[in-house]
Write a protein that holds these residues in place. Structure first.
Motif, PDB file in Angstrom:
ATOM      1  N   LEU A 207      33.584  61.616  48.828  1.00 56.63           N
ATOM      2  CA  LEU A 207      33.843  60.744  47.676  1.00 56.63           C
ATOM      3  C   LEU A 207      35.289  60.276  47.724  1.00 56.63           C
ATOM      4  O   LEU A 207      36.206  61.077  47.836  1.00 56.63           O
ATOM      5  N   LYS A 208      35.445  58.962  47.629  1.00 53.20           N
ATOM      6  CA  LYS A 208      36.780  58.369  47.732  1.00 53.20           C
ATOM      7  C   LYS A 208      36.911  57.262  46.694  1.00 53.20           C
ATOM      8  O   LYS A 208      36.059  56.368  46.616  1.00 53.20           O
ATOM      9  N   ARG A 209      37.962  57.321  45.877  1.00 45.97           N
ATOM     10  CA  ARG A 209      38.222  56.230  44.935  1.00 45.97           C
ATOM     11  C   ARG A 209      39.031  55.170  45.656  1.00 45.97           C
ATOM     12  O   ARG A 209      40.142  55.440  46.127  1.00 45.97           O
ATOM     13  N   ILE A 210      38.487  53.978  45.751  1.00 48.77           N
ATOM     14  CA  ILE A 210      39.125  52.926  46.546  1.00 48.77           C
ATOM     15  C   ILE A 210      39.809  51.865  45.695  1.00 48.77           C
ATOM     16  O   ILE A 210      40.572  51.051  46.213  1.00 48.77           O
ATOM     17  N   GLN A 211      39.524  51.868  44.385  1.00 49.18           N
ATOM     18  CA  GLN A 211      40.164  50.872  43.519  1.00 49.18           C
ATOM     19  C   GLN A 211      40.261  51.392  42.096  1.00 49.18           C
ATOM     20  O   GLN A 211      39.379  52.099  41.610  1.00 49.18           O
ATOM     21  N   TYR A 212      41.362  51.042  41.435  1.00 52.06           N
ATOM     22  CA  TYR A 212      41.584  51.390  40.021  1.00 52.06           C
ATOM     23  C   TYR A 212      42.157  50.147  39.371  1.00 52.06           C
ATOM     24  O   TYR A 212      43.257  49.718  39.713  1.00 52.06           O
ATOM     25  N   ALA A 213      41.386  49.548  38.475  1.00 49.52           N
ATOM     26  CA  ALA A 213      41.763  48.235  37.925  1.00 49.52           C
ATOM     27  C   ALA A 213      41.975  47.274  39.103  1.00 49.52           C
ATOM     28  O   ALA A 213      41.107  47.147  39.954  1.00 49.52           O
ATOM     29  N   GLN A 214      43.153  46.638  39.194  1.00 52.00           N
ATOM     30  CA  GLN A 214      43.397  45.694  40.285  1.00 52.00           C
ATOM     31  C   GLN A 214      44.015  46.371  41.502  1.00 52.00           C
ATOM     32  O   GLN A 214      44.229  45.734  42.535  1.00 52.00           O
ATOM     33  N   THR A 216      44.564  48.818  44.813  1.00 52.77           N
ATOM     34  CA  THR A 216      43.812  49.362  45.948  1.00 52.77           C
ATOM     35  C   THR A 216      44.729  50.239  46.802  1.00 52.77           C
ATOM     36  O   THR A 216      45.922  50.375  46.515  1.00 52.77           O
ATOM     37  N   LEU A 217      44.162  50.818  47.848  1.00 52.84           N
ATOM     38  CA  LEU A 217      44.916  51.712  48.742  1.00 52.84           C
ATOM     39  C   LEU A 217      45.550  50.974  49.919  1.00 52.84           C
ATOM     40  O   LEU A 217      46.070  51.611  50.837  1.00 52.84           O
ATOM     41  N   LYS A 218      45.533  49.676  49.882  1.00 52.62           N
ATOM     42  CA  LYS A 218      46.041  48.877  50.997  1.00 52.62           C
ATOM     43  C   LYS A 218      47.452  49.309  51.408  1.00 52.62           C
ATOM     44  O   LYS A 218      48.353  49.418  50.570  1.00 52.62           O
TER      45      LYS A 218
END
Length: 240
Positions: A207-214, A216-218
């Motif tokens: 399980l990985k959170r990839i976005q929160y609101a606008q 990202t992990l970029k």
């Protein structure tokens, strides 16, 4: 919004002393709020109130906003009673008190915000603001199309009905009986994504959170972090 916190917490957050000692300061009549001595521990104050200890105003810390790529095997707390590594341990050299905005559990990786801005933390974690969170979920099975529709409409967990969500199938491996989904929710219950998958008798393998609101992990690798830009902070505050 002028979110209020207990005065002993405000004193502790300023770095002057621990919360327990701050409570004793209050009981000893050494603390005032807007010029009035307080001797009860339930008193609260906000960012517009003047808190003083022994007549000296509490200096408010400069707000800090950090985006972290949390790795597995790290707890999303400031301290851990089992002496496990915390997200704060990954921020070496930080001289300010800072706290996670919500939590990612021990095995979950991905995007985690940390800040000392109590008002923003309150706004981002309060259910009524419905902040978007996107997860990449790998599970030990393949959800049926009807199960996906049910999941998107909302399911009954032990703490109530989940809100509508969005499910996107990334890949399905029938040979290995596994699949990967992109799951978008607007809630923040404890272990919510894992429990939503377990509802259908599957287990989450990753399980990985990839976005929160606008956000990202970029540009980040696991364990790395960066400060939010002023524009990103402004966008977060405009959500609420």
């Amino acid at each position: 919004m002028n979110h209020k916190e207990r005065v002993q917490k405000i004193i502790a957050n300023s770095g002057i002393t621990s919360r327990r000692k701050a409570e004793q300061y209050i009981l000893d009549g050494r603390v005032s709020v807007n010029g009035q001595i307080i001797t009860e521990l339930g008193v609260k104050a906000g960012s517009n109130d003047r808190v003083e200890v022994d007549g000296v105003p509490i200096e408010k810390e400069q707000p800090i906003y950090i985006l972290m790529y949390k790795p597995r095997g790290v707890v999303s707390t400031v301290e851990d009673e089992h002496d496990r590594k915390t997200v704060i341990d990954l921020l070496e050299g930080l001289n300010f008190r800072i706290y996670p905005v919500g939590r990612l559990d021990y095995e979950t990786t991905g995007l985690l915000l940390l800040t000392n801005d109590g008002d923003l933390t309150y706004q981002l974690t309060h259910p009524k603001f419905k902040v978007m969170k996107k997860y990449l979920v790998t599970l030990d099975g393949i959800l049926l199309r009807e199960e996906i529709k049910t999941l998107e409409k909302g399911i009954m967990l032990d703490d109530g009905m989940t809100a509508k969500c969005k499910v996107k199938v990334i890949q399905e491996n029938k040979k290995e009986n596994s699949s990967q989904l992109e799951l978008t929710i607007h809630e923040g219950r404890n272990r919510q994504v894992r429990r939503m998958i377990e509802y259908f008798n599957y287990n989450v393998k990753k399980l990985k959170r990839i976005q929160y609101a606008q956000l990202t992990l970029k540009g980040l690798k696991e364990g790395e972090s960066r400060a939010l830009t002023p524009h990103e902070v402004k966008q977060l505050k405009e959500l609420t």
